[in-house]
Design a protein around this motif. Structure first.
Motif, PDB file in Angstrom:
ATOM      1  N   ASP A   1      -8.479  37.039-135.440  1.00 20.59           N
ATOM      2  CA  ASP A   1      -7.880  36.720-136.711  1.00 20.59           C
ATOM      3  C   ASP A   1      -8.342  37.770-137.719  1.00 20.59           C
ATOM      4  O   ASP A   1      -9.527  37.967-137.890  1.00 20.59           O
ATOM      5  N   GLU A   2      -7.405  38.456-138.345  1.00 22.47           N
ATOM      6  CA  GLU A   2      -7.771  39.419-139.389  1.00 22.47           C
ATOM      7  C   GLU A   2      -7.156  38.931-140.690  1.00 22.47           C
ATOM      8  O   GLU A   2      -6.093  39.398-141.118  1.00 22.47           O
TER       9      GLU A   2
ATOM     10  N   TYR B   1      -3.673  46.505-139.902  1.00 17.97           N
ATOM     11  CA  TYR B   1      -4.712  46.979-140.820  1.00 17.97           C
ATOM     12  C   TYR B   1      -4.089  47.652-142.067  1.00 17.97           C
ATOM     13  O   TYR B   1      -2.975  47.300-142.449  1.00 17.97           O
ATOM     14  N   LEU B   2      -4.782  48.584-142.675  1.00 22.03           N
ATOM     15  CA  LEU B   2      -4.247  49.195-143.904  1.00 22.03           C
ATOM     16  C   LEU B   2      -3.383  50.405-143.548  1.00 22.03           C
ATOM     17  O   LEU B   2      -3.475  50.939-142.441  1.00 22.03           O
ATOM     18  N   PRO B   3      -2.569  50.866-144.497  1.00 20.31           N
ATOM     19  CA  PRO B   3      -1.768  52.063-144.218  1.00 20.31           C
ATOM     20  C   PRO B   3      -2.644  53.303-144.057  1.00 20.31           C
ATOM     21  O   PRO B   3      -2.273  54.271-143.408  1.00 20.31           O
TER      22      PRO B   3
ATOM     23  N   ILE C   1       0.727  52.413-132.869  1.00 20.66           N
ATOM     24  CA  ILE C   1      -0.505  52.415-132.068  1.00 20.66           C
ATOM     25  C   ILE C   1      -1.416  51.259-132.491  1.00 20.66           C
ATOM     26  O   ILE C   1      -1.972  50.541-131.651  1.00 20.66           O
ATOM     27  N   LYS C   2      -1.525  51.049-133.790  1.00 15.53           N
ATOM     28  CA  LYS C   2      -2.377  49.943-134.274  1.00 15.53           C
ATOM     29  C   LYS C   2      -1.821  48.607-133.793  1.00 15.53           C
ATOM     30  O   LYS C   2      -2.544  47.744-133.316  1.00 15.53           O
ATOM     31  N   LYS C   3      -0.489  48.468-133.944  1.00 13.09           N
ATOM     32  CA  LYS C   3       0.142  47.187-133.602  1.00 13.09           C
ATOM     33  C   LYS C   3      -0.042  46.847-132.119  1.00 13.09           C
ATOM     34  O   LYS C   3      -0.288  45.703-131.749  1.00 13.09           O
TER      35      LYS C   3
END
Ligand code: SRM
Ligand code: SF4
Length: 568
Positions: free
Chosen positions: A201-202, A209-211, A19-21
């Motif tokens: 850009d992150e 993001y983080l796990p 979902i994040k991707k």
């Protein structure tokens, strides 16, 4: 450095990773979902992404059954969490938060255990307006929730003003440095124009993001009111000649666990070294990146930094950090914590006055006979210093000049606001999480129940002569541990309506986890269990011996040295 995808721990990435991707840097279809007037909800996927924007969809659990019976959708609304780095806000910002509470949040707001402010019950059609009002107050809710670094906590420390200012400056810098850079927040909530085809850009987080969530807290010894050892990354301020020189680095703390699953446990942070001040941002960034690259992305129950560390070892994390930094952390400096509670009432430092007000469970609202919300609003209208939310859900009217003190005091008296000193020291050191009716994960009451349990415990304390004895007591409605109950001298963790696990033996300065003493007990058994322990503590305690230390010395519970032994 290996790529994030190659470092997925434990197998296939979880659904949340996908979902994040696919979210295009946290956009998903949130903007479209807000336009849909047929339902008060948004889609499940967008709800997961919404957390990164500082909001949760919830429903009123008191009304769930009745609404189901009436074949209505649940009473959906939204919670918004506003970041308040170090808990510091101006009187003007307090007034703006207060107005949001009045306009959209059911005439209440909630100070949290991480020094933020939450609003509940915001209906979908008001969500954007609320976000915009937060922005107008020069505040934000971005990354207040979600798999990112959360609000950075800082000891509000009213009795070391000069040091506080310095430590606060670094807290703010760390907070800002680790904010996500996606423009999604501005596009969705603040109507900033979408830049077609631009990829955000992150540099720190990357597109997934983080796990899991990540938490940082800064403590200034001897006060540990941010519970520095509960943080994924705890910074312990080290002073030299009264000036901030650097920080000891504690890693891998965390409170959450799942009932019945002993592979999950609360853990205490462990100090791995010292960083000079000018290197601290670099240290924080690299620790976050270690968790980004090595945290478990397939099983969210084991995805917090504590598990990354416990599965690989403290030496591993230290070496990995040193290697990424290109220099070595120095040996940890000496430090000492006395307590993790607040010092209530008026306090003077460097010619400024500070009033720490007791707020039961952080709930700001007016009730009959106690106009707390109004009183704080009236103070904010005249106050020239700042407000500081503490990690114990209280608030400090800080930096009051000697000249202004009488005016503030008058308002405190007029509205009957309290420093809580007429309560037992147990109540002064109490915290509870939100739980029902808004928290979707609550198994038992917490905020709505703790006051009445405290009333009953206070009777026993009066009888046993323990009225003035400071004992840290905390309650949560489930084992996620939002009020950090595993660090309390007396901890209650909800199991089912009216039933709690009772834990004893946490350290008074937040330096030690507690241990399960009784499982699944109701109020009568809680009182029957604690009475004889209070009685024997009153008789047998040694000079200055804290309750948590006593129950271990008396053999009532075993000492927990490491979270991995929490269940054994
Ligand atoms: Fe928390 C989830 C409230 C501090 C550990 N927490 C939640 C949610 C969002 C429920 C949900 O996921 O649906 C709760 C919203 C309730 C509501 O209706 O408002 C919630 N947590 C809170 C607050 C408001 C409690 C309070 O009474 O003040 C605190 C807001 C802090 C903030 O401003 O950011 C709050 N939560 C904490 C803390 C304490 C801390 O951070 O110092 C912890 C334990 C420390 C830690 O993270 O290990 C904590 N909350 C959790 C967890 C368990 C995480 C884990 O590692 O297992 C969850 C559930 C989850 O993440 O899956 C959770
Ligand atoms: Fe909800 Fe559990 Fe956190 Fe309490 S501890 S607010 S019940 S998630």
């Amino acid at each position: 450095m290996a790529k994030q995808e190659e470092l997925v721990q434990g197998g296939k990435p979880s659904e949340m990773e996908k979902i994040k991707k696919e979210s295009n840097y946290l956009r998903g279809t949130i903007a479209e979902g807000l336009e849909d007037r047929i339902t008060g909800a948004i889609s499940e996927k967008d709800n997961l992404l919404l957390k990164f924007h500082g909001s949760y969809q919830q429903d009123d659990r008191d009304l769930r059954n009745e609404r189901r019976r009436q074949k209505l959708e649940p009473a959906y609304s939204f919670m918004i969490r506003v970041r308040v780095p170090g808990g510091v806000l101006t009187p003007q910002q307090w007034l703006e938060m207060d107005a949001i509470g009045q306009n959209y949040g059911g005439n209440t707001m909630r100070l949290t255990t991480r020094q933020t402010i939450q609003f509940h019950g915001i209906i979908k059609s008001n969500l954007k307006k609320t976000m915009q009002d937060i922005n107008k107050a020069v505040m934000t809710s971005i990354a207040a929730c979600g798999d990112v670094n959360r609000n950075v906590m800082c000891n509000p420390n009213p009795y070391q003003s000069a040091v506080h200012a310095e430590v606060m400056e670094w807290t703010q810098k760390i907070n800002d440095h680790l904010l996500p850079r996606t423009k999604a927040y501005h596009e969705i909530w603040l109507d900033h124009e979408k830049v077609v085809d631009s990829r955000d850009d992150e540099p720190i987080y990357g597109e997934v993001y983080l796990p899991r969530k990540f938490k940082i807290g800064v403590a200034v010894p001897p006060t540990n009111d941010v519970d520095v050892f509960s943080q994924d990354l705890g910074l312990i301020a080290i002073l030299e000649d009264g000036k901030l020189a650097g920080f000891n680095i504690s890693v891998g703390g965390g409170m959450g666990m799942t009932h019945g699953d002993d592979t999950t446990y609360p853990q205490i942070g462990r100090v791995i070294g010292y960083s000079p001040l000018d290197k601290i941002i670099e240290v924080c960034e690299n620790i976050v990146k270690i968790q980004r690259d090595f945290g478990n992305r397939s099983d969210r129950k084991h995805a917090r930094f504590k598990y990354t560390i416990d599965s690989r070892g403290l030496d591993w994390v230290t070496n990995e950090l040193n290697e990424r930094l290109g220099w070595k952390l120095e040996e940890a400096r000496e430090y000492h914590f006395d307590h993790n509670g607040d010092r209530l009432g008026w306090l003077e430092n460097d010619g400024k006055w500070h009033f720490t007000m007791f707020i039961q469970s952080g709930r700001i609202k007016d009730v009959e006979g106690y106009e707390l919300m109004t009183g704080l609003r009236e103070i904010a209208k005249v106050h020239k210093g700042d407000f500081r939310v503490t990690g114990n859900q209280n608030v400090i009217i800080a930096n009051v000049s000697a000249k202004e003190k009488a005016k503030i005091n008058e308002l405190i008296k007029k509205y009957g606001l309290t420093d809580g000193k007429h309560y037992t020291a147990l109540k002064q050191n109490s915290m509870s999480c939100v739980a029902f009716p808004t928290c979707g994960l609550a198994m038992a009451e917490s905020e709505r129940y703790l006051p009445s349990l405290l009333d009953k415990l206070e009777v026993i304390l009066e009888e046993t002569g323990l009225r003035e004895e400071e004992i840290v007591i905390r309650m949560t409605g489930c084992p996620n541990g939002c009020a950090r109950p595993a660090l309390a001298e007396i901890g209650f963790i909800g199991k089912a309506p009216g039933k709690y696990n009772l834990y004893l033996g946490g350290g008074f300065a937040g330096e030690r986890l507690n241990k399960l003493y009784k499982e699944n007990i109701g109020e009568e058994e809680i009182l029957d269990t604690l009475r004889p322990i209070f009685e024997s503590y009153a008789k047998e305690r040694q000079e200055n011996e804290h309750f948590g230390d006593y129950v271990i010395r008396a053999g009532i519970v075993k000492k927990v040295e490491n979270g991995m032994d929490f269940h054994s």
